[in-house]
Design a protein around this motif. Structure first.
Motif, PDB file in Angstrom:
ATOM      1  N   PHE A   1      -7.470  64.625  -9.510  1.00 37.46           N
ATOM      2  CA  PHE A   1      -6.684  64.535 -10.744  1.00 37.46           C
ATOM      3  C   PHE A   1      -5.358  63.814 -10.506  1.00 37.46           C
ATOM      4  CE2 PHE A   1      -3.570  66.122 -13.800  1.00 37.46           C
ATOM      5  CZ  PHE A   1      -4.227  65.875 -14.994  1.00 37.46           C
ATOM      6  N   VAL A   2      -4.704  64.088  -9.374  1.00 41.76           N
ATOM      7  CA  VAL A   2      -3.412  63.449  -9.109  1.00 41.76           C
ATOM      8  C   VAL A   2      -3.549  62.138  -8.333  1.00 41.76           C
ATOM      9  CG1 VAL A   2      -2.202  65.666  -9.171  1.00 41.76           C
ATOM     10  CG2 VAL A   2      -2.959  64.729  -6.954  1.00 41.76           C
ATOM     11  N   GLY A   3      -4.792  61.729  -8.073  1.00 43.43           N
ATOM     12  CA  GLY A   3      -5.030  60.437  -7.436  1.00 43.43           C
ATOM     13  C   GLY A   3      -4.806  60.400  -5.942  1.00 43.43           C
ATOM     14  N   LEU A   4      -5.099  61.517  -5.272  1.00 51.05           N
ATOM     15  CA  LEU A   4      -4.857  61.585  -3.829  1.00 51.05           C
ATOM     16  C   LEU A   4      -6.100  62.004  -3.040  1.00 51.05           C
ATOM     17  CD1 LEU A   4      -1.312  63.226  -3.643  1.00 51.05           C
ATOM     18  CD2 LEU A   4      -1.896  60.830  -3.254  1.00 51.05           C
ATOM     19  N   SER A   5      -7.266  61.765  -3.573  1.00 58.46           N
ATOM     20  CA  SER A   5      -8.492  62.149  -2.858  1.00 58.46           C
ATOM     21  C   SER A   5      -8.557  61.512  -1.471  1.00 58.46           C
ATOM     22  CB  SER A   5      -9.730  61.740  -3.667  1.00 58.46           C
ATOM     23  OG  SER A   5      -9.813  62.472  -4.868  1.00 58.46           O
ATOM     24  N   ASP A   6      -8.060  60.300  -1.373  1.00 62.01           N
ATOM     25  CA  ASP A   6      -8.139  59.589  -0.097  1.00 62.01           C
ATOM     26  C   ASP A   6      -7.056  60.016   0.893  1.00 62.01           C
ATOM     27  OD1 ASP A   6      -6.151  58.494  -1.711  1.00 62.01           O
ATOM     28  OD2 ASP A   6      -6.333  56.506  -0.804  1.00 62.01           O
ATOM     29  N   LYS A   7      -6.167  60.917   0.461  1.00 60.53           N
ATOM     30  CA  LYS A   7      -5.072  61.364   1.328  1.00 60.53           C
ATOM     31  C   LYS A   7      -5.236  62.826   1.767  1.00 60.53           C
ATOM     32  CE  LYS A   7      -2.799  57.466   0.627  1.00 60.53           C
ATOM     33  NZ  LYS A   7      -2.662  56.444   1.686  1.00 60.53           N
ATOM     34  N   LYS A   8      -6.367  63.441   1.488  1.00 63.44           N
ATOM     35  CA  LYS A   8      -6.499  64.881   1.709  1.00 63.44           C
ATOM     36  C   LYS A   8      -6.292  65.290   3.161  1.00 63.44           C
ATOM     37  CE  LYS A   8     -10.502  66.836   1.506  1.00 63.44           C
ATOM     38  NZ  LYS A   8     -11.805  67.346   1.018  1.00 63.44           N
ATOM     39  N   ASP A   9      -6.619  64.411   4.114  1.00 64.83           N
ATOM     40  CA  ASP A   9      -6.476  64.742   5.532  1.00 64.83           C
ATOM     41  C   ASP A   9      -5.198  64.175   6.144  1.00 64.83           C
ATOM     42  OD1 ASP A   9      -8.924  66.164   5.620  1.00 64.83           O
ATOM     43  OD2 ASP A   9     -10.024  64.276   5.774  1.00 64.83           O
ATOM     44  N   HIS A  10      -4.353  63.577   5.297  1.00 64.40           N
ATOM     45  CA  HIS A  10      -3.075  63.070   5.774  1.00 64.40           C
ATOM     46  C   HIS A  10      -2.045  64.204   5.847  1.00 64.40           C
ATOM     47  CE1 HIS A  10      -4.954  59.272   4.981  1.00 64.40           C
ATOM     48  NE2 HIS A  10      -3.853  58.560   5.230  1.00 64.40           N
ATOM     49  N   TYR A  11      -0.974  63.959   6.585  1.00 70.04           N
ATOM     50  CA  TYR A  11       0.139  64.896   6.681  1.00 70.04           C
ATOM     51  C   TYR A  11       1.301  64.370   5.836  1.00 70.04           C
ATOM     52  CZ  TYR A  11      -2.305  67.337  10.387  1.00 70.04           C
ATOM     53  OH  TYR A  11      -3.236  68.067  11.090  1.00 70.04           O
ATOM     54  N   PRO A  12       2.213  65.257   5.398  1.00 69.80           N
ATOM     55  CA  PRO A  12       3.319  64.816   4.542  1.00 69.80           C
ATOM     56  C   PRO A  12       4.110  63.638   5.097  1.00 69.80           C
ATOM     57  CG  PRO A  12       3.191  67.194   4.506  1.00 69.80           C
ATOM     58  CD  PRO A  12       2.173  66.735   5.519  1.00 69.80           C
ATOM     59  N   SER A  13       4.275  63.565   6.415  1.00 69.29           N
ATOM     60  CA  SER A  13       5.041  62.466   7.013  1.00 69.29           C
ATOM     61  C   SER A  13       4.382  61.103   6.789  1.00 69.29           C
ATOM     62  CB  SER A  13       5.207  62.695   8.513  1.00 69.29           C
ATOM     63  OG  SER A  13       3.950  62.724   9.164  1.00 69.29           O
ATOM     64  N   GLN A  14       3.104  61.109   6.407  1.00 72.83           N
ATOM     65  CA  GLN A  14       2.374  59.870   6.167  1.00 72.83           C
ATOM     66  C   GLN A  14       2.386  59.452   4.699  1.00 72.83           C
ATOM     67  OE1 GLN A  14      -1.148  61.733   8.188  1.00 72.83           O
ATOM     68  NE2 GLN A  14      -1.291  59.731   9.199  1.00 72.83           N
ATOM     69  N   LEU A  15       3.108  60.186   3.870  1.00 72.52           N
ATOM     70  CA  LEU A  15       3.097  59.955   2.424  1.00 72.52           C
ATOM     71  C   LEU A  15       4.434  59.419   1.937  1.00 72.52           C
ATOM     72  CD1 LEU A  15       1.429  63.303   1.249  1.00 72.52           C
ATOM     73  CD2 LEU A  15       0.281  61.150   1.841  1.00 72.52           C
ATOM     74  N   SER A  16       4.390  58.699   0.815  1.00 73.22           N
ATOM     75  CA  SER A  16       5.613  58.302   0.120  1.00 73.22           C
ATOM     76  C   SER A  16       6.170  59.498  -0.647  1.00 73.22           C
ATOM     77  CB  SER A  16       5.309  57.166  -0.859  1.00 73.22           C
ATOM     78  OG  SER A  16       4.505  57.649  -1.931  1.00 73.22           O
ATOM     79  N   GLY A  17       7.394  59.342  -1.165  1.00 75.24           N
ATOM     80  CA  GLY A  17       7.986  60.409  -1.952  1.00 75.24           C
ATOM     81  C   GLY A  17       7.164  60.755  -3.179  1.00 75.24           C
ATOM     82  N   GLY A  18       6.662  59.725  -3.863  1.00 78.40           N
ATOM     83  CA  GLY A  18       5.843  59.970  -5.050  1.00 78.40           C
ATOM     84  C   GLY A  18       4.544  60.680  -4.715  1.00 78.40           C
ATOM     85  N   GLN A  19       3.937  60.316  -3.585  1.00 75.81           N
ATOM     86  CA  GLN A  19       2.709  60.992  -3.155  1.00 75.81           C
ATOM     87  C   GLN A  19       2.983  62.443  -2.793  1.00 75.81           C
ATOM     88  OE1 GLN A  19       1.678  58.218  -0.064  1.00 75.81           O
ATOM     89  NE2 GLN A  19       0.176  57.144  -1.337  1.00 75.81           N
TER      90      GLN A  19
END
Length: 245
Positions: free
Chosen positions: A124-142
């Motif tokens: 729903f929030v458009g992050l299916s491809d980021k489920k196994d990432h850690y917060p340090s790998q994300l932008s602020g919006g993500q």
């Protein structure tokens, strides 16, 4: 229905005590998107945190669906909070957990009758491809979209948003506003959004309260209008941004 009646909160500061919230009363309708705006120190975050008892007023009443929140026992309050989600300015993610694990944390606090799945809310929030990432790998919006997914996974009846876009640039802010608008349309929640950003209020809210120095100055219906930079007082600026003459 959320009702706050004659709510007052005093804090001790370096220069002595001060009123953060000064005898404020207002009501918020079911499934409304309601804004609370004010400059820094206006008392808006303190006020909205009365709703889930993260702050308790020194006097006054807080009622949610006719339940007096301040009269609830610790166990009753824990159960009551199951229906309230919260989104924070600084995301509040655990850096040692993945995106999916951060979202799932909300489901570990209480048993829920009909939660969404982690995969559903991440999609729903458009992050299916980021489920196994850690917060340090994300932008602020993500990161903020992870925060939204974590809040939505429990299917809350009320969503409290405390400055959800103020740490983001303009593009990311627009993305978060879009996600929150879609969430309101899909899940029919009551959303209360605290912000000093008038464009966010104008884009999202049905009504907004204006707070200044702990006092309720006005409650406005939101209408389309143009920004008029010559406005002098904060109240006048809000009026000119959010309402027609």
């Amino acid at each position: 229905m959320i009702e706050l009646v004659n709510t007052t909160k005093r804090f001790e500061g370096k220069s002595g005590s001060f009123l953060a919230v000064d005898n404020i009363s207002l009501s918020i309708k079911d499934q409304e998107v309601f804004g609370v705006v004010g400059e820094s120190g206006a008392g808006k975050s303190t006020f909205v945190r009365f709703i889930n008892a993260l702050e308790r007023p020194d006097s006054g009443h807080v009622l949610v669906d006719n339940v007096e929140v301040m009269s609830l026992s610790k166990a009753e309050l824990q159960y009551f909070r199951k229906d309230i989600g919260m989104i924070f300015q600084q995301f509040n993610l655990l850096n040692n957990k993945t995106v999916a694990e951060n979202v799932h944390l909300a489901l570990e606090i209480h048993p829920y009758d009909d939660p969404l799945s982690v995969d559903e809310v991440l999609r729903f929030v458009g992050l299916s491809d980021k489920k196994d990432h850690y917060p340090s790998q994300l932008s602020g919006g993500q990161k903020q979209r992870v925060g939204i997914a974590r809040a939505l996974v429990t299917r809350p009846k009320i969503l409290l948003c405390d400055e959800p876009t103020s740490a983001l640039d303009a593009k990311m802010k627009d993305e978060i506003v879009s996600v929150l608008k879609r969430a309101h349309a899909k899940f029919n929640m009551t959303i209360v959004i605290v912000t000093h950003e008038l464009d966010v209020i104008k884009a999202m809210c049905h009504r907004t309260a204006i707070l200044e120095h702990g006092k309720l100055v006005d409650v406005l219906d939101i209408k389309e209008s143009d920004y008029m930079p010559e406005a002098k007082s904060y109240h006048d600026r809000v009026l000119e941004v959010l309402t027609d003459d």
